[in-house]
Design a protein around this motif. Structure first.
Motif, PDB file in Angstrom:
ATOM      1  N   SER A  72       0.833  -1.207   0.000  1.00  0.00           N
ATOM      2  CA  SER A  72       0.000   0.000   0.000  1.00  0.00           C
ATOM      3  C   SER A  72       0.869   1.260   0.000  1.00  0.00           C
ATOM      4  O   SER A  72       0.427   2.340  -0.363  1.00  0.00           O
ATOM      5  CB  SER A  72      -0.937   0.009   1.219  1.00  0.00           C
ATOM      6  OG  SER A  72      -0.199   0.249   2.410  1.00  0.00           O
ATOM      7  N   TYR A 386      -3.230  -3.818  10.344  1.00  0.00           N
ATOM      8  CA  TYR A 386      -4.121  -3.987   9.193  1.00  0.00           C
ATOM      9  C   TYR A 386      -5.521  -3.458   9.509  1.00  0.00           C
ATOM     10  O   TYR A 386      -6.152  -2.778   8.683  1.00  0.00           O
ATOM     11  CB  TYR A 386      -4.202  -5.458   8.770  1.00  0.00           C
ATOM     12  CG  TYR A 386      -5.066  -5.660   7.539  1.00  0.00           C
ATOM     13  CD1 TYR A 386      -4.537  -5.451   6.264  1.00  0.00           C
ATOM     14  CD2 TYR A 386      -6.412  -5.992   7.644  1.00  0.00           C
ATOM     15  CE1 TYR A 386      -5.317  -5.591   5.126  1.00  0.00           C
ATOM     16  CE2 TYR A 386      -7.208  -6.132   6.524  1.00  0.00           C
ATOM     17  CZ  TYR A 386      -6.656  -5.930   5.263  1.00  0.00           C
ATOM     18  OH  TYR A 386      -7.443  -6.057   4.146  1.00  0.00           O
ATOM     19  N   TYR A 389      -5.410   0.210   9.365  1.00  0.00           N
ATOM     20  CA  TYR A 389      -5.261   0.636   7.965  1.00  0.00           C
ATOM     21  C   TYR A 389      -6.621   0.643   7.260  1.00  0.00           C
ATOM     22  O   TYR A 389      -6.955   1.575   6.526  1.00  0.00           O
ATOM     23  CB  TYR A 389      -4.259  -0.308   7.286  1.00  0.00           C
ATOM     24  CG  TYR A 389      -4.397  -0.540   5.798  1.00  0.00           C
ATOM     25  CD1 TYR A 389      -3.838   0.356   4.874  1.00  0.00           C
ATOM     26  CD2 TYR A 389      -5.030  -1.687   5.308  1.00  0.00           C
ATOM     27  CE1 TYR A 389      -3.933   0.109   3.501  1.00  0.00           C
ATOM     28  CE2 TYR A 389      -5.120  -1.939   3.946  1.00  0.00           C
ATOM     29  CZ  TYR A 389      -4.572  -1.040   3.049  1.00  0.00           C
ATOM     30  OH  TYR A 389      -4.658  -1.286   1.701  1.00  0.00           O
ATOM     31  N   ARG A 390      -7.431  -0.399   7.510  1.00  0.00           N
ATOM     32  CA  ARG A 390      -8.757  -0.472   6.869  1.00  0.00           C
ATOM     33  C   ARG A 390      -9.657   0.660   7.354  1.00  0.00           C
ATOM     34  O   ARG A 390     -10.504   1.160   6.607  1.00  0.00           O
ATOM     35  CB  ARG A 390      -9.388  -1.836   7.161  1.00  0.00           C
ATOM     36  CG  ARG A 390      -8.756  -2.996   6.412  1.00  0.00           C
ATOM     37  CD  ARG A 390      -9.008  -2.949   4.911  1.00  0.00           C
ATOM     38  NE  ARG A 390     -10.425  -2.982   4.605  1.00  0.00           N
ATOM     39  CZ  ARG A 390     -11.131  -4.105   4.427  1.00  0.00           C
ATOM     40  NH1 ARG A 390     -10.508  -5.280   4.502  1.00  0.00           N
ATOM     41  NH2 ARG A 390     -12.400  -4.066   4.154  1.00  0.00           N
ATOM     42  N   ARG A 391      -9.456   1.072   8.620  1.00  0.00           N
ATOM     43  CA  ARG A 391     -10.273   2.155   9.189  1.00  0.00           C
ATOM     44  C   ARG A 391      -9.809   3.528   8.683  1.00  0.00           C
ATOM     45  O   ARG A 391     -10.601   4.369   8.324  1.00  0.00           O
ATOM     46  CB  ARG A 391     -10.200   2.108  10.716  1.00  0.00           C
ATOM     47  CG  ARG A 391     -11.255   2.971  11.409  1.00  0.00           C
ATOM     48  CD  ARG A 391     -11.191   2.864  12.914  1.00  0.00           C
ATOM     49  NE  ARG A 391      -9.960   3.438  13.474  1.00  0.00           N
ATOM     50  CZ  ARG A 391      -8.999   2.732  14.027  1.00  0.00           C
ATOM     51  NH1 ARG A 391      -9.092   1.413  14.102  1.00  0.00           N
ATOM     52  NH2 ARG A 391      -7.907   3.309  14.513  1.00  0.00           N
ATOM     53  N   PRO A 394      -9.259   3.660   3.801  1.00  0.00           N
ATOM     54  CA  PRO A 394     -10.107   2.786   2.967  1.00  0.00           C
ATOM     55  C   PRO A 394      -9.820   2.936   1.467  1.00  0.00           C
ATOM     56  O   PRO A 394      -9.942   1.969   0.712  1.00  0.00           O
ATOM     57  CB  PRO A 394     -11.545   3.241   3.304  1.00  0.00           C
ATOM     58  CG  PRO A 394     -11.397   4.577   3.961  1.00  0.00           C
ATOM     59  CD  PRO A 394     -10.065   4.592   4.610  1.00  0.00           C
ATOM     60  N   HIS A 397      -7.107   0.614   0.394  1.00  0.00           N
ATOM     61  CA  HIS A 397      -7.588  -0.773   0.317  1.00  0.00           C
ATOM     62  C   HIS A 397      -8.348  -0.985  -0.990  1.00  0.00           C
ATOM     63  O   HIS A 397      -8.176  -2.012  -1.660  1.00  0.00           O
ATOM     64  CB  HIS A 397      -8.480  -1.093   1.512  1.00  0.00           C
ATOM     65  CG  HIS A 397      -9.167  -2.425   1.400  1.00  0.00           C
ATOM     66  ND1 HIS A 397      -8.478  -3.617   1.431  1.00  0.00           N
ATOM     67  CD2 HIS A 397     -10.478  -2.743   1.192  1.00  0.00           C
ATOM     68  CE1 HIS A 397      -9.334  -4.622   1.275  1.00  0.00           C
ATOM     69  NE2 HIS A 397     -10.547  -4.120   1.119  1.00  0.00           N
ATOM     70  N   LYS A 403      -5.433  -7.598  -2.187  1.00  0.00           N
ATOM     71  CA  LYS A 403      -6.282  -7.472  -0.988  1.00  0.00           C
ATOM     72  C   LYS A 403      -6.198  -8.741  -0.134  1.00  0.00           C
ATOM     73  O   LYS A 403      -6.128  -9.849  -0.668  1.00  0.00           O
ATOM     74  CB  LYS A 403      -7.734  -7.229  -1.390  1.00  0.00           C
ATOM     75  CG  LYS A 403      -8.002  -5.861  -2.016  1.00  0.00           C
ATOM     76  CD  LYS A 403      -9.500  -5.680  -2.272  1.00  0.00           C
ATOM     77  CE  LYS A 403      -9.826  -4.277  -2.749  1.00  0.00           C
ATOM     78  NZ  LYS A 403      -9.450  -4.049  -4.147  1.00  0.00           N
ATOM     79  N   GLY A 407     -10.453 -10.006   4.942  1.00  0.00           N
ATOM     80  CA  GLY A 407     -10.317  -8.666   5.526  1.00  0.00           C
ATOM     81  C   GLY A 407     -10.246  -8.633   7.038  1.00  0.00           C
ATOM     82  O   GLY A 407      -9.618  -9.487   7.673  1.00  0.00           O
ATOM     83  N   VAL A 408     -10.963  -7.652   7.620  1.00  0.00           N
ATOM     84  CA  VAL A 408     -10.889  -7.395   9.067  1.00  0.00           C
ATOM     85  C   VAL A 408     -11.406  -8.589   9.873  1.00  0.00           C
ATOM     86  O   VAL A 408     -10.839  -8.939  10.910  1.00  0.00           O
ATOM     87  CB  VAL A 408     -11.671  -6.098   9.417  1.00  0.00           C
ATOM     88  CG1 VAL A 408     -11.769  -5.893  10.921  1.00  0.00           C
ATOM     89  CG2 VAL A 408     -10.998  -4.888   8.761  1.00  0.00           C
TER      90      VAL A 408
END
Length: 464
Positions: A72, A386, A389-391, A394, A397, A403, A407-408
């Motif tokens: 990323s 991670y 990072y998703r929060r 986005p 992602h 990916k 995921g989470v």
């Protein structure tokens, strides 16, 4: 001529796809598979196959989370960088120093193992001589270039792969020919379920297998410390990470199937390497020497990975101001030479300590258990990073071409699994002691971090 042309200011991308694939394979096959598999088979019976599969699948998801994070932002050199960026400076400090300590402990274990394996051929040799020779050799080779590290790991891993493939082919060949052992047992796949089924030692035996099997996987994340020195990371990192499930199926599961098909699980002796025993049964007289050579290269490969990883961790820590600035200086070959020297000195001191205080050898189970607990802490930090990072990012992602599956939700499943393994470590007395000792490391780290924070405030006040 400027100074930066003599001493580069960044790591070079010298590791090719060939190097990265084999570094990842070398990391996934620990010495534990060669030497520890006898004990795990004895504890869990055929259900040990499920143990390795479950741990392998969970760690595959950790590696996928790490892969997405590293890709990323190509400025990330290793998981210290994204831990600091996404969770805060404390996470980078705790992650980097814990990972450094993990590998120093693991490398001390490897160097002592190398000394023991060398005595197989040179029984009169003082054990400290091969230990020192190994560290000096690896230090010299690592100081030259990063490419040489990749080249060494390539050949070390290749030896491990050839040995395991030879074992699988020999074992399955013996099954096909209906080989009968001197004790009267016929080699057959039915040996996997004919004596007490898949869980002959019950659920307790199945759970006990996890404690030792986790150690076999430490080092699987080394591929994440090579990110800054990998040519074309967008192509090569996903390739190396995605091949992890295939490796686990081939090297762990098939090797254990071959061993238990030839030698019924009840006949496997915990103290001996089942690899040696299978080749001896097959009538290969040099089996003990051959496997001794393989295990020697396996331990050397692990120590080599340790020396590489610890020096890169110190480099990353120094860049984040979590370690002395001198560790961020690179040699003319773009190698963090001061970090390498410091790690090797710590490694030698730890290895020498074992020969000064013989009782330390008995405490070694505690030290390796401690390393496994600390490795799980590092893997958990990767998962927490991670989730953050998703929060927080986005959009990154969404744009990612690599990916993480699940995921989470999958991150939380892996974290629950690590908590479950920690609970299992309380079941045995020796592993329980190591688990109880692990908070001491975090208390020391906490004190170090607070001191660093206060020193930073004092320096800022002084300069103002």
């Amino acid at each position: 001529m400027s100074d930066s042309s003599v001493h580069p200011d960044h790591l070079k991308r010298s590791l090719s796809n060939r190097h990265l694939q084999l570094i990842a394979i070398g990391g996934a096959i620990g010495t534990g598979l060669f030497m520890g598999s006898g004990k795990t088979i004895n504890l869990a019976g055929p259900s040990i196959l499920l143990v390795y599969l479950i741990i392998g699948i969970m760690l595959f998801f950790v590696m996928r989370a790490m892969g997405e994070l590293l890709l990323s932002n190509l400025e990330y050199k290793s998981f210290i960088d994204f831990s600091t960026d996404l969770l805060g400076p404390w996470a980078g400090f705790f992650c980097g120093w814990t990972y450094w300590f993990c590998w120093i402990i693991t490398a001390i274990a490897d160097v002592i193992a190398i000394a023991a394996y060398a005595q197989f051929w040179f029984p009169g040799l003082a054990p400290w001589i091969p230990a020192v020779m190994c560290v000096v050799l690896l230090l010299c080779l690592n100081l030259v270039t990063v490419k040489l590290f990749g080249e060494m790991e390539f050949w070390f891993a290749l030896i491990k792969i050839v040995a395991i493939c030879a074992l699988i082919v020999t074992g399955l060949g013996m099954v096909a020919w209906g080989f009968q052992s001197p004790s009267g047992h016929v080699a057959s796949l039915s040996n996997l379920w004919s004596d007490g089924g898949l869980f002959p030692t019950g659920i307790a035996g199945f759970f006990a297998g996890f404690q030792i099997a986790v150690f076999a996987f430490v080092g699987i994340e080394v591929v994440g410390t090579t990110a800054a020195e990998t040519a074309n990371p967008e192509r090569n990192l996903p390739k190396a990470i995605n091949s992890i499930p295939v490796r686990i199926m081939l090297f762990y599961v098939l090797a254990l199937v071959a061993i238990m098909a030839v030698t019924p699980w009840r006949e496997v002796v915990p103290g001996k390497s089942p690899f040696v025993e299978l080749f001896v049964l097959a009538g290969i007289p040099a089996a003990a020497s051959l496997i001794n050579f393989v295990v020697l290269t396996s331990a050397t490969s692990s120590a080599n990975s340790g020396i590489f990883s610890t020096s890169r961790m110190l480099y990353g820590l120094a860049q984040e101001d979590h370690a002395p600035k001198s560790f961020a200086l690179l040699s003319r070959a773009a190698v963090p030479s001061r970090g390498l020297l410091f790690s090797c000195l710590c490694l030698l001191a730890g290895a020498m300590l074992v020969y000064v205080i013989p009782n330390l050898v008995t405490a070694f189970t505690l030290i390796t258990t401690l390393a496994a607990v600390l490795f799980m802490f590092v893997w958990s930090l990767i998962l927490f990073a991670y989730i953050a990072y998703r929060r927080k990012r986005p959009h990154l992602h969404e744009a990612s071409k690599f990916k993480m599956p699940g995921g989470v939700a999958m991150c939380y499943a892996c974290l629950v699994f690590f908590a479950f393994v920690l609970v299992l470590l309380t079941l045995q007395a020796d592993t329980r002691q190591a688990l109880m000792a692990s908070p001491v490391w975090f208390v020391l780290l906490g004190i170090g971090y607070l001191w660093r924070q206060r020193r930073g405030v004092a320096l800022e006040a002084g300069s103002a």
